[in-house]
Design a protein around this motif. Structure first.
Motif, PDB file in Angstrom:
ATOM      1  N   TYR A 157      31.329  23.437   2.401  1.00  0.00           N
ATOM      2  CA  TYR A 157      32.663  22.850   2.462  1.00  0.00           C
ATOM      3  C   TYR A 157      33.450  23.384   3.652  1.00  0.00           C
ATOM      4  CZ  TYR A 157      31.869  20.856  -2.146  1.00  0.00           C
ATOM      5  OH  TYR A 157      31.370  20.127  -3.193  1.00  0.00           O
ATOM      6  N   LEU A 158      33.287  24.669   3.973  1.00  0.00           N
ATOM      7  CA  LEU A 158      33.981  25.229   5.132  1.00  0.00           C
ATOM      8  C   LEU A 158      33.431  24.622   6.421  1.00  0.00           C
ATOM      9  CD1 LEU A 158      35.939  27.210   6.422  1.00  0.00           C
ATOM     10  CD2 LEU A 158      34.139  28.953   6.327  1.00  0.00           C
ATOM     11  N   ILE A 159      32.099  24.522   6.516  1.00  0.00           N
ATOM     12  CA  ILE A 159      31.490  23.962   7.727  1.00  0.00           C
ATOM     13  C   ILE A 159      31.989  22.538   7.971  1.00  0.00           C
ATOM     14  CG2 ILE A 159      29.319  23.100   8.695  1.00  0.00           C
ATOM     15  CD1 ILE A 159      27.937  25.535   7.512  1.00  0.00           C
ATOM     16  N   TRP A 160      31.961  21.719   6.925  1.00  0.00           N
ATOM     17  CA  TRP A 160      32.308  20.317   7.137  1.00  0.00           C
ATOM     18  C   TRP A 160      33.807  20.095   7.250  1.00  0.00           C
ATOM     19  CZ3 TRP A 160      29.633  16.469   8.975  1.00  0.00           C
ATOM     20  CH2 TRP A 160      28.245  16.607   9.005  1.00  0.00           C
ATOM     21  N   THR A 161      34.599  20.979   6.684  1.00  0.00           N
ATOM     22  CA  THR A 161      36.045  20.889   6.913  1.00  0.00           C
ATOM     23  C   THR A 161      36.355  21.115   8.389  1.00  0.00           C
ATOM     24  OG1 THR A 161      36.598  21.626   4.678  1.00  0.00           O
ATOM     25  CG2 THR A 161      38.287  21.896   6.360  1.00  0.00           C
ATOM     26  N   LEU A 162      35.742  22.153   8.974  1.00  0.00           N
ATOM     27  CA  LEU A 162      35.973  22.437  10.383  1.00  0.00           C
ATOM     28  C   LEU A 162      35.343  21.370  11.285  1.00  0.00           C
ATOM     29  CD1 LEU A 162      35.547  26.326  10.471  1.00  0.00           C
ATOM     30  CD2 LEU A 162      37.652  24.974  10.405  1.00  0.00           C
ATOM     31  N   THR A 163      34.195  20.825  10.872  1.00  0.00           N
ATOM     32  CA  THR A 163      33.567  19.753  11.651  1.00  0.00           C
ATOM     33  C   THR A 163      34.465  18.529  11.696  1.00  0.00           C
ATOM     34  OG1 THR A 163      31.349  20.514  11.031  1.00  0.00           O
ATOM     35  CG2 THR A 163      31.536  18.270  11.860  1.00  0.00           C
ATOM     36  N   LEU A 164      35.006  18.140  10.546  1.00  0.00           N
ATOM     37  CA  LEU A 164      35.876  16.964  10.494  1.00  0.00           C
ATOM     38  C   LEU A 164      37.184  17.198  11.252  1.00  0.00           C
ATOM     39  CD1 LEU A 164      35.274  15.880   6.796  1.00  0.00           C
ATOM     40  CD2 LEU A 164      34.421  14.756   8.860  1.00  0.00           C
ATOM     41  N   LEU A 165      37.702  18.420  11.194  1.00  0.00           N
ATOM     42  CA  LEU A 165      38.907  18.735  11.965  1.00  0.00           C
ATOM     43  C   LEU A 165      38.620  18.657  13.467  1.00  0.00           C
ATOM     44  CD1 LEU A 165      40.458  21.690   9.922  1.00  0.00           C
ATOM     45  CD2 LEU A 165      41.337  19.351  10.129  1.00  0.00           C
ATOM     46  N   ALA A 166      37.438  19.129  13.876  1.00  0.00           N
ATOM     47  CA  ALA A 166      37.061  19.035  15.290  1.00  0.00           C
ATOM     48  C   ALA A 166      36.913  17.578  15.711  1.00  0.00           C
ATOM     49  CB  ALA A 166      35.757  19.795  15.529  1.00  0.00           C
ATOM     50  N   LEU A 167      36.299  16.759  14.845  1.00  0.00           N
ATOM     51  CA  LEU A 167      36.189  15.325  15.113  1.00  0.00           C
ATOM     52  C   LEU A 167      37.566  14.692  15.300  1.00  0.00           C
ATOM     53  CD1 LEU A 167      33.417  14.289  12.570  1.00  0.00           C
ATOM     54  CD2 LEU A 167      33.422  13.616  14.971  1.00  0.00           C
ATOM     55  N   LEU A 168      38.469  15.023  14.389  1.00  0.00           N
ATOM     56  CA  LEU A 168      39.805  14.438  14.432  1.00  0.00           C
ATOM     57  C   LEU A 168      40.549  14.871  15.690  1.00  0.00           C
ATOM     58  CD1 LEU A 168      41.960  12.764  12.953  1.00  0.00           C
ATOM     59  CD2 LEU A 168      42.688  14.876  11.812  1.00  0.00           C
ATOM     60  N   SER A 169      40.415  16.139  16.059  1.00  0.00           N
ATOM     61  CA  SER A 169      41.147  16.633  17.235  1.00  0.00           C
ATOM     62  C   SER A 169      40.672  15.947  18.510  1.00  0.00           C
ATOM     63  CB  SER A 169      40.995  18.152  17.355  1.00  0.00           C
ATOM     64  OG  SER A 169      39.691  18.506  17.770  1.00  0.00           O
ATOM     65  N   ILE A 170      39.359  15.748  18.653  1.00  0.00           N
ATOM     66  CA  ILE A 170      38.842  15.115  19.867  1.00  0.00           C
ATOM     67  C   ILE A 170      39.178  13.626  19.868  1.00  0.00           C
ATOM     68  CG2 ILE A 170      36.740  14.508  21.110  1.00  0.00           C
ATOM     69  CD1 ILE A 170      35.659  17.207  20.545  1.00  0.00           C
ATOM     70  N   HIS A 171      39.121  12.992  18.690  1.00  0.00           N
ATOM     71  CA  HIS A 171      39.533  11.589  18.595  1.00  0.00           C
ATOM     72  C   HIS A 171      40.994  11.447  19.024  1.00  0.00           C
ATOM     73  CE1 HIS A 171      41.228   8.059  16.527  1.00  0.00           C
ATOM     74  NE2 HIS A 171      40.066   7.505  16.819  1.00  0.00           N
ATOM     75  N   ASN A 172      41.859  12.320  18.538  1.00  0.00           N
ATOM     76  CA  ASN A 172      43.268  12.284  18.917  1.00  0.00           C
ATOM     77  C   ASN A 172      43.453  12.524  20.415  1.00  0.00           C
ATOM     78  OD1 ASN A 172      43.934  11.892  16.236  1.00  0.00           O
ATOM     79  ND2 ASN A 172      44.531  14.017  15.872  1.00  0.00           N
ATOM     80  N   LEU A 173      42.700  13.484  20.931  1.00  0.00           N
ATOM     81  CA  LEU A 173      42.821  13.832  22.345  1.00  0.00           C
ATOM     82  C   LEU A 173      42.462  12.652  23.236  1.00  0.00           C
ATOM     83  CD1 LEU A 173      43.177  15.775  24.711  1.00  0.00           C
ATOM     84  CD2 LEU A 173      40.857  16.617  24.286  1.00  0.00           C
ATOM     85  N   LEU A 174      41.353  11.984  22.925  1.00  0.00           N
ATOM     86  CA  LEU A 174      40.905  10.876  23.763  1.00  0.00           C
ATOM     87  C   LEU A 174      41.825   9.671  23.654  1.00  0.00           C
ATOM     88  CD1 LEU A 174      37.031  11.106  23.277  1.00  0.00           C
ATOM     89  CD2 LEU A 174      38.409  11.893  25.207  1.00  0.00           C
ATOM     90  N   ASP A 175      42.574   9.583  22.554  1.00  0.00           N
ATOM     91  CA  ASP A 175      43.511   8.479  22.356  1.00  0.00           C
ATOM     92  C   ASP A 175      44.911   8.908  22.800  1.00  0.00           C
ATOM     93  OD1 ASP A 175      44.605   6.054  21.521  1.00  0.00           O
ATOM     94  OD2 ASP A 175      44.992   6.799  19.495  1.00  0.00           O
TER      95      ASP A 175
END
Length: 586
Positions: A157-175
């Motif tokens: 759960y910790l790994i995938w929480t941080l993975t999804l947060l990283a996904l969201l941050s890069i998605h936000n950054l590129l947009d």
């Protein structure tokens, strides 16, 4: 509900339920996919989007892993504090390595990353306080509000929480404004610089960002296995991370997770299957693995995700409503001296491209700069806009000397340009291409973008881009990919992008080149409209019929020198010009 949201919901539900129902082995595989996906995400940003190839990301994974392993086992520091320590150390090291590596170009950059990747790997193995090649064991479990994450199921759960947060941050950054600048690094660096993007700074930023993600993955890896040694941080691991990004889709945020999943599962499957088929153990899986990867990339050169996304049409997002418009520049009075070149000279070794050229133009006029191929007209544009440094002479704009300034410092003073050959980002929308022109009219940075704190400014920038598209007659195409437009529309798009910078002087380099008669008429009408609105235009063009009917004055160049200057009628009758260039145009 869109098909994309349904798939995303199913995936999130799977991540939530999987650790509770899957066998322990499959949970472990899921953990590794998350860990590898975080590193591959950084490579999507760095390599797939930014165009900077790195084989050394495994070294940054090791940096995060060894930092937490050493501090927790030797000094008993809390793992949460060691995460911050690892990120700080990685920031410092990656900033230094990025500063020296990103000066390289072409194949020298990936070779440079291989060099320091290998160096850091051997550093881990040869430092006695890090346990040498035996590594560090007995790393403590992470404690989360009293709950010890001491099993793969809990840790998932910790790994995938941080993975999804990283996904969201890069998605936000590129947009975002910064994301457009990052996407312009790959194939559009010169264009981006001409609109004020600090490309060198952006390269450093994404290099450090990718390194920090890798370091966070290393921190997770160390506390999942509770043991580290140098082997997982070798250059081979760095190559595998790059493979994951490429296989999944190097320019796709979700491609990082897909690529990590494909490679992790495929490697495990081959390790189990091949010994049964061949009756012996060995590294046969690497041979088959390599062949399968080659076949996959032949069928899907852009990776798996672009193939998948063909079945998921992205919903067209409505243009955000801006609460306020961007401030407009004060226009100079009609007749004010706007641009003045004084004895400008540019030599490339023994070739003199521009030789002691002097002329001036006033506010509110269209000045044509004409001459045969190789006369030095485009070089003059590069000198005026700061893309090239002068060999001699001066350039003044509104009374200020600007040839001593960089291109990024010249743009906010009120100059914007188009290019002789169209410089667009074909995979980006028309709206986003135009919004690049307004880069310096925004101020929010990467952190604000990743946290999505710049939405008000972003709405203002996109609204300004939409307004300029409406102004030039391309509003109906704003959501289409720029590469799908006809050449005439692409040239109009470049003008809209230049207008988005809020210039007082527009420099157009052969805007009618390659256009049909009707497109040229539409372009001429647009330029007359812009002039009536107070825009000053410096125009380079070869089509004499187009130029003579449009401009107020002409400057004729030949072999880098000024041949003549005057009204169109006078230039048409000038015998020197007729002999040297126009060939009898009357």
């Amino acid at each position: 509900m869109s098909r994309t949201r349904v798939v995303l919901g199913v995936f999130l539900a799977f991540i939530l339920v999987a650790p509770l129902v899957l066998p322990a082995f499959h949970v472990t595989l899921l953990n590794y996919i998350g860990l590898y996906g975080i590193v591959a995400l950084g490579l999507v940003l760095l390599t797939g989007v930014g165009g900077l190839t790195s084989f050394g990301q495994a070294a940054f994974v090791g940096m995060g892993a060894y930092t937490t392993a050493y501090l927790t086992t030797v000094y008993g520091v809390s793992p949460w504090l060691t995460l911050l320590a690892g990120l700080a150390l990685t920031f410092a090291v990656s900033f230094f390595l990025g500063f020296i590596s990103l000066r390289l170009s072409g194949h020298y950059l990936p070779l440079g990353t291989i060099a320091w990747g290998i160096s850091l790997y051997y550093l881990f193995g040869n430092m006695e306080f890090l346990g040498g090649h035996n590594g560090i064991s007995s790393i403590p479990a992470i404690n989360f509000f009293g709950l010890a994450l001491d099993s793969a199921r809990k840790f998932d759960y910790l790994i995938w929480t941080l993975t999804l947060l990283a996904l969201l941050s890069i998605h936000n950054l590129l947009d975002s404004r910064s994301g457009r600048a990052i996407r312009a690094l790959k194939g559009g660096g010169q264009m981006a610089e001409s609109f004020g993007v600090d490309t060198a700074r952006m390269k450093i930023i994404i290099f450090v960002y990718a390194a920090l993600l890798a370091s966070m993955s290393g921190w997770l890896y160390a506390h999942l296995l509770r043991f580290v040694n140098p082997t997982p941080f070798s250059i081979n691991a760095g190559i595998e991370y790059l493979f994951m990004a490429v296989v999944g889709g190097a320019a796709s945020v979700w491609g990082a997770v897909v690529g990590a999943g494909i490679l992790t599962i495929l490697k495990q499957w081959l390790q189990d299957l091949l010994p049964k088929l061949l009756g012996q153990s060995g590294n046969f899986e690497m041979i088959v693995f390599g062949v399968l990867l080659v076949l996959l990339l032949q069928r899907a050169r852009e990776g798996v995700m672009p193939l998948v996304l063909r079945y998921f049409r992205a919903p067209r997002r409505p243009l955000p409503a801006a609460a306020q418009v961007l401030p407009q520049r004060t226009r100079p009075a009609a007749g004010e001296t706007l641009l003045e070149l004084r004895g400008t000279r540019k030599a490339f070794g023994g070739l003199v491209a521009v030789n002691d050229l002097s002329f001036a133009m006033s506010s509110g006029e269209i000045l044509g700069l004409i001459g045969p191929n190789g006369a030095g007209k485009s070089t003059v544009f590069d000198l005026v806009t700061g893309m090239l440094a002068l060999t001699g002479g001066e350039v003044h704009f509104r009374g200020e000397r600007i040839d001593i300034l960089s291109a990024r410092a010249i743009v906010p003073r009120g100059l914007a340009r188009t290019f002789q050959h169209v410089h667009l980002l074909p995979a980006m929308s028309v709206l986003e291409n135009v919004a690049i022109g307004a880069h310096l009219r925004g101020s929010k940075g990467v952190i604000s973008a990743a946290l999505r704190l710049e939405r008000t400014e972003e709405a203002m920038l996109l609204a300004e881009a939409a307004r300029q598209l409406e102004r030039v007659g391309l509003a109906a195409s704003m959501h289409e990919q720029a590469g799908s437009l006809a050449l005439g529309q692409q040239r109009i798009l470049e003008i809209a992008r230049a207008l988005c910078a809020d210039p007082v002087l527009l420099l157009l380099d052969e805007p009618a080149a390659g256009l049909r008669y009707r497109e040229k008429r539409a372009l001429a009408e647009l330029l007359r409209k812009l002039k009536s609105e107070g825009m000053s235009i410096l125009l380079v063009e070869h089509d004499m019929d187009f130029v003579m009917k449009l401009v107020d004055r002409l400057v004729v160049m030949d072999f880098g020198e000024k041949l003549a200057e005057g009204m169109p009628q006078a230039i048409q009758a000038n015998p020197v010009v007729l002999e040297a260039y126009l060939g009898g145009v009357k």
